[in-house]
Design an enzyme around this catalytic site. Structure first.
Site, PDB file in Angstrom:
ATOM      1  N   CYS A  80       0.811  -1.219   0.000  1.00  0.00           N
ATOM      2  CA  CYS A  80       0.000   0.000   0.000  1.00  0.00           C
ATOM      3  C   CYS A  80       0.846   1.272   0.000  1.00  0.00           C
ATOM      4  CB  CYS A  80      -0.933   0.009   1.204  1.00  0.00           C
ATOM      5  SG  CYS A  80      -1.834  -1.531   1.449  1.00  0.00           S
ATOM      6  N   HIS A 321      -9.732   1.718  -1.735  1.00  0.00           N
ATOM      7  CA  HIS A 321      -8.286   1.516  -1.652  1.00  0.00           C
ATOM      8  C   HIS A 321      -7.757   0.757  -2.874  1.00  0.00           C
ATOM      9  CE1 HIS A 321      -4.361   0.964  -0.171  1.00  0.00           C
ATOM     10  NE2 HIS A 321      -4.556  -0.033   0.683  1.00  0.00           N
TER      11      HIS A 321
END
Length: 375
Positions: A80, A321
Site C-alpha cells: 500500500c 483503496h
C-alpha cells in the site's frame, strides 16, 4: 537537490469495476495528468509505476498503448506504500537533475469482488495474522494503554465517510454517525464494517518537473519539499503495537529535509485503511504526543474546520483503496488543496500539505512513506 514541482495531476473514479481493462483505467489517469500539465507526452523522460498485483511489466503494458517513446519505466511494488515510494523515486530523479520531467502512475484493478490477486501468500497469511486482525490488536492495545475508546475510533470512521459525501470520485458517498459505525457488522475485535476500507479499481497520475521544464509551465505548481521512506524489517523481536514505527521514521526524515514541523502542516491525507490506523498515525506523524491521539479526536481537531484537517477527501474509508494507486491519489488530492481548486471540502488557506501511506504484511515486514508539499 533542486526544486521539484507538480505540474499535472489526474485521478479516476474508484469502483469495484472488474470488467474494464487495466490499460484503459490507467490511460485515463496518464492522459489527464499530461493534459493538466499542458505538455507533450514526448517530454516525459522517465516513468515510475506503482501497483501490487497487476503482473509482469504492468507499466510497460499500459504505456505501449499511449505512444510513449522508448524511455525508462520502473515498476514499483511496496504494497500500500507503493504509490508514495514511486513518487519518491521520481522526486529524486528530477531533484538530482537526471531528468527534467517524470511521470508517476499508480494503478490497481480488482481480481475478484473484494480481493486482490496474491500469487505468493506471506507467512502471516498462512498463520492467520491478516491485516484486520493486526489492526484490531493494535486498537485493543491503544485502548488498554492510553485510554482511547471504541467511540473514538468510530468517530474517525464517521468523519471520513461523511467527508466523502461530496467526493464524486469516491466509492462510498454516504454519511454516517458514530452510532451507525458501532452498530455495523463486527469484523475483528472492536473493528466494525464501517471502520474498514474496501479494495478498489482505479488509477492516478502526477507529472513532476524541475530545471528548464519547470520554466515552461504556465500555471500554479506546488513544490515537493520532501519524500521520506522507512521500512519495517524484523521478526521475533518485541513490538509496540501502539505505534507504526516506519511512519514515525519517514515523517521525521521528511520534516527534517523540508525544514518544517508538524505545527506547519495545514492539511493531511493519510492511510486510514482501518479507523485505528488513522488514530495511530496521528502519533506517528507527531501531531500529538504518544498516547494522546484520542484527545485530537475529542477536540475534533482533525475534522473539517479543525486545527489540522485529516482526510478531507474521505480517505480510504470513503474513497476505496486501489492499493498501488492510493499513495498517488493522496498527492492529487493535496495538490488540488494547495492550488485552491479542490472539488470537495477545500481547506481554506492551505499552504503546506502532508501525505502518508503504509503497507505491509501486518507483522514483521512493511513500509511507510511521508511526502510534504507546499505552495
Amino acid at each position: 537537490m533542486r526544486d521539484v514541482f507538480v505540474a499535472g495531476i489526474k485521478t479516476t473514479r474508484f469502483s469495484r469495476d472488474m470488467a474494464t481493462p487495466l490499460e484503459r483505467v490507467a490511460a485515463e489517469a496518464v492522459i489527464g495528468a499530461i493534459r493538466d500539465a499542458d505538455i507533450d507526452h514526448r517530454r516525459v523522460q522517465e516513468i515510475y509505476v506503482s501497483h501490487m498485483s497487476q503482473g509482469e511489466v504492468a507499466g510497460q503494458r499500459v504505456l505501449r498503448e499511449l505512444g510513449f517513446p522508448e524511455i525508462p519505466v520502473t515498476n514499483v511494488e511496496n504494497a500500500c506504500a507503493g504509490g508514495g515510494a514511486a513518487l519518491r523515486q521520481a522526486w529524486m530523479a528530477v531533484g538530482s537533475g537526471m531528468v527534467d520531467t517524470a511521470l508517476v502512475l499508480g494503478m490497481e484493478k480488482l481480481a475478484a469482488p473484494g480481493l486482490l490477486s496474491i500469487a505468493v501468500p506471506s507467512y502471516e497469511d498462512h498463520i492467520g495474522q491478516i491485516l484486520p486482525g493486526s489492526y484490531a490488536l493494535a486498537g485493543a492495545r491503544h485502548m488498554a494503554e492510553h485510554g482511547s475508546t471504541q467511540r473514538d475510533l468510530a468517530w474517525i470512521a464517521a468523519k471520513n465517510r461523511t467527508n466523502g459525501v461530496k467526493n464524486v470520485r469516491a466509492m462510498f458517498q454516504k454519511a454516517c454517525t458514530v452510532d451507525e459505525v458501532l452498530a455495523s457488522r463486527p469484523i475483528a475485535g472492536s473493528l466494525t464494517l464501517l471502520q474498514c476500507c474496501s479494495p478498489a479499481t482505479g488509477a492516478a497520475a502526477v507529472i513532476l518537473v524541475g530545471g528548464d521544464a519547470a520554466k515552461t509551465i504556465g500555471h500554479r505548481m506546488p513544490r515537493v519539499l520532501a519524500c521520506g521512506l522507512a521500512s519495517k524489517i524484523q521478526w521475533g523481536q518485541p513490538e509496540d503495537l501502539t505505534i507504526y514505527r516506519p511512519t514515525h521514521r519517514a515523517a521525521k526524515a521528511a520534516y527534517d529535509y523540508a525544514g518544517v514541523s508538524p505545527e506547519d502542516i495545514d492539511v493531511i491525507e493519510l492511510h486510514d485503511a482501518f479507523s485505528i490506523g488513522e488514530l495511530l498515525h496521528y502519533e506517528g506523524l507527531m501531531l500529538c504526543k504518544r498516547g494522546e491521539a484520542a484527545s485530537l479526536v475529542r477536540q475534533q481537531a482533525t475534522a473539517l474546520g479543525g486545527r489540522i484537517p485529516v482526510n478531507p477527501s474521505g480517505g480510504l474509508l470513503a474513497r476505496g483503496h486501489p492499493v498501488g494507486a492510493t499513495g498517488v491519489v493522496q498527492i492529487v488530492e493535496l495538490v488540488e488543496q494547495l492550488r485552491g481548486t479542490s472539488p470537495h471540502n477545500q481547506v481554506q488557506g492551505a499552504r503546506v500539505a502532508l501525505a502518508q501511506a503504509q503497507g505491509g504484511t501486518g507483522a514483521g515486514a512493511g513500509a511507510a512513506t511521508v511526502s510534504i508539499l507546499s505552495n
